[in-house]
Scaffold this motif. Sequence first.
Motif, PDB file in Angstrom:
ATOM      1  N   SER A 210      42.125  30.918  28.864  1.00 51.30           N
ATOM      2  CA  SER A 210      41.411  31.537  29.978  1.00 51.30           C
ATOM      3  C   SER A 210      39.918  31.592  29.659  1.00 51.30           C
ATOM      4  O   SER A 210      39.535  32.042  28.572  1.00 51.30           O
ATOM      5  CB  SER A 210      41.954  32.958  30.195  1.00 51.30           C
TER       6      SER A 210
ATOM      7  N   ASN B 144      37.888  33.577  30.923  1.00 49.93           N
ATOM      8  CA  ASN B 144      37.509  34.995  30.825  1.00 49.93           C
ATOM      9  C   ASN B 144      37.668  35.500  29.392  1.00 49.93           C
ATOM     10  O   ASN B 144      36.854  36.275  28.900  1.00 49.93           O
ATOM     11  CB  ASN B 144      38.351  35.854  31.772  1.00 49.93           C
TER      12      ASN B 144
ATOM     13  N   GLN C 271      43.037  25.303  32.422  1.00 48.68           N
ATOM     14  CA  GLN C 271      43.424  26.548  31.738  1.00 48.68           C
ATOM     15  C   GLN C 271      44.948  26.580  31.614  1.00 48.68           C
ATOM     16  O   GLN C 271      45.663  26.213  32.547  1.00 48.68           O
ATOM     17  CB  GLN C 271      42.980  27.774  32.532  1.00 48.68           C
TER      18      GLN C 271
ATOM     19  N   ALA D 122      46.495  29.487  30.722  1.00 50.16           N
ATOM     20  CA  ALA D 122      46.910  30.837  31.118  1.00 50.16           C
ATOM     21  C   ALA D 122      45.805  31.487  31.951  1.00 50.16           C
ATOM     22  O   ALA D 122      45.329  32.578  31.637  1.00 50.16           O
ATOM     23  CB  ALA D 122      47.225  31.677  29.878  1.00 50.16           C
ATOM     24  N   GLY D 123      45.396  30.761  32.997  1.00 55.17           N
ATOM     25  CA  GLY D 123      44.352  31.283  33.887  1.00 55.17           C
ATOM     26  C   GLY D 123      44.796  32.618  34.474  1.00 55.17           C
ATOM     27  O   GLY D 123      45.921  32.747  34.955  1.00 55.17           O
ATOM     28  N   ARG D 124      43.924  33.597  34.409  1.00 54.58           N
ATOM     29  CA  ARG D 124      44.282  34.940  34.875  1.00 54.58           C
ATOM     30  C   ARG D 124      43.796  35.178  36.299  1.00 54.58           C
ATOM     31  O   ARG D 124      42.661  34.860  36.635  1.00 54.58           O
ATOM     32  CB  ARG D 124      43.601  36.006  34.006  1.00 54.58           C
TER      33      ARG D 124
ATOM     34  N   TRP E 289      46.456  32.034  37.527  1.00 54.99           N
ATOM     35  CA  TRP E 289      45.627  31.155  38.367  1.00 54.99           C
ATOM     36  C   TRP E 289      45.943  29.707  38.015  1.00 54.99           C
ATOM     37  O   TRP E 289      45.763  29.286  36.872  1.00 54.99           O
ATOM     38  CB  TRP E 289      44.141  31.449  38.159  1.00 54.99           C
TER      39      TRP E 289
ATOM     40  N   TYR F  26      36.908  26.117  37.119  1.00 56.88           N
ATOM     41  CA  TYR F  26      37.336  27.379  36.497  1.00 56.88           C
ATOM     42  C   TYR F  26      36.226  27.775  35.535  1.00 56.88           C
ATOM     43  O   TYR F  26      35.976  27.061  34.563  1.00 56.88           O
ATOM     44  CB  TYR F  26      38.641  27.201  35.703  1.00 56.88           C
TER      45      TYR F  26
ATOM     46  N   THR G 191      33.508  31.191  33.956  1.00 54.46           N
ATOM     47  CA  THR G 191      33.215  32.616  33.816  1.00 54.46           C
ATOM     48  C   THR G 191      31.752  32.781  33.437  1.00 54.46           C
ATOM     49  O   THR G 191      31.237  32.045  32.595  1.00 54.46           O
ATOM     50  CB  THR G 191      34.124  33.241  32.739  1.00 54.46           C
TER      51      THR G 191
ATOM     52  N   ASP H 144      38.450  38.154  47.598  1.00 52.87           N
ATOM     53  CA  ASP H 144      39.166  36.898  47.833  1.00 52.87           C
ATOM     54  C   ASP H 144      38.386  36.093  48.861  1.00 52.87           C
ATOM     55  O   ASP H 144      37.870  36.656  49.830  1.00 52.87           O
ATOM     56  CB  ASP H 144      40.562  37.167  48.416  1.00 52.87           C
TER      57      ASP H 144
ATOM     58  N   LYS I  90      43.896  31.188  50.140  1.00 53.79           N
ATOM     59  CA  LYS I  90      42.794  31.406  49.207  1.00 53.79           C
ATOM     60  C   LYS I  90      42.177  30.080  48.770  1.00 53.79           C
ATOM     61  O   LYS I  90      42.867  29.193  48.291  1.00 53.79           O
ATOM     62  CB  LYS I  90      43.328  32.142  47.975  1.00 53.79           C
TER      63      LYS I  90
ATOM     64  N   VAL J 120      38.182  35.584  42.434  1.00 60.21           N
ATOM     65  CA  VAL J 120      37.234  36.152  41.469  1.00 60.21           C
ATOM     66  C   VAL J 120      37.933  37.236  40.652  1.00 60.21           C
ATOM     67  O   VAL J 120      38.575  38.122  41.219  1.00 60.21           O
ATOM     68  CB  VAL J 120      36.029  36.793  42.220  1.00 60.21           C
ATOM     69  N   LEU J 121      37.810  37.145  39.354  1.00 57.23           N
ATOM     70  CA  LEU J 121      38.356  38.193  38.480  1.00 57.23           C
ATOM     71  C   LEU J 121      37.232  38.732  37.609  1.00 57.23           C
ATOM     72  O   LEU J 121      36.736  38.041  36.721  1.00 57.23           O
ATOM     73  CB  LEU J 121      39.478  37.624  37.600  1.00 57.23           C
TER      74      LEU J 121
ATOM     75  N   GLY K 222      34.818  35.907  36.407  1.00 56.11           N
ATOM     76  CA  GLY K 222      35.623  34.680  36.336  1.00 56.11           C
ATOM     77  C   GLY K 222      35.904  34.174  37.738  1.00 56.11           C
ATOM     78  O   GLY K 222      36.323  34.935  38.619  1.00 56.11           O
TER      79      GLY K 222
END
Length: 257
Positions: free
Chosen positions: A27, A29, A51, A53-55, A62, A71, A73, A112, A119, A123-124, A140
């Motif tokens: 990730s 992030n 990624q 393990a995209g969060r 994700w 992707y 951050t 979102d 979507k 955004v995280l 992110g």
Amino acid sequence: MFDTRYFHSLRSGNFGAELYYLSEVDSTNRVAGELATKGMREGTVVLAESQTAGRGRNAHSWYSPPFVNLYFTILLYPPADRLHYLPFLTSVSLAETLEIYGVQCDLKWPNDILVGRKKIAGVLIQTSVEENRLRYAIVGIGMNVNAKSFSATLDSVAISMFQIITRESNREELLATFLSKFEGHYSTMKELSWDELREMVQRRSTYIQGCEVKIEQQGRVIMGTTAGLDPMGGLVLETELGPEVFYAGEVEACRKK
Ligand code: BTN
């Protein structure tokens, strides 16, 4: 493959001047959080081709396949009294960028980016606070750019720029455009009043005012009609029991009253 040299030839300003490009990572992030603890400069960007393990928000993942999407951050050290601006500055900057590419979107609280009900970008934002002091914020962003299709499960909730404008977009140019817009807004946020920002968001959102919605928050489901944003960025909902403000949660469905 993302061409970092081409990206640097296009970008302006400070955001992205320090770019960590990784072909595969769990990730971005997580990596940005590590760089933050080392004190890397504001505007440092971690970008990954894919990624593992995209969060996503609310413990979602994700979808992050290589070569098609973005992707990344961004590492920031915002003033604590402007932290609540960040989700909105990010989503407005994303919407403005997408518009340049011919994609009109709708902002769903808190951040979102939708086209119709699907979507196109998410955004995280994660923060670190120590002894009551905000240490850093990492923003992110996942943008569905050139993905031609999604799995059967994702197809009902996700959409890409390609699926709308039926041509591929240059990811280097897209990232440079977004970072410049975002840096522009970020650098003037001290002078931007909450009312001005709220207006910028509301203009681009069918969700925030007068919409019948369902909010899910820690297993609790609340129905009501949206009634704008409170001064801290919370979503105000008129419920059967009176107004209630939400600072987290997942908004579902929207029917204009
Ligand atoms: C959402 O649930 O809508 C937020 C999705 C955020 C995904 C991005 S992709 C780059 C960055 N790294 C992560 O692990 N997540 C964010």
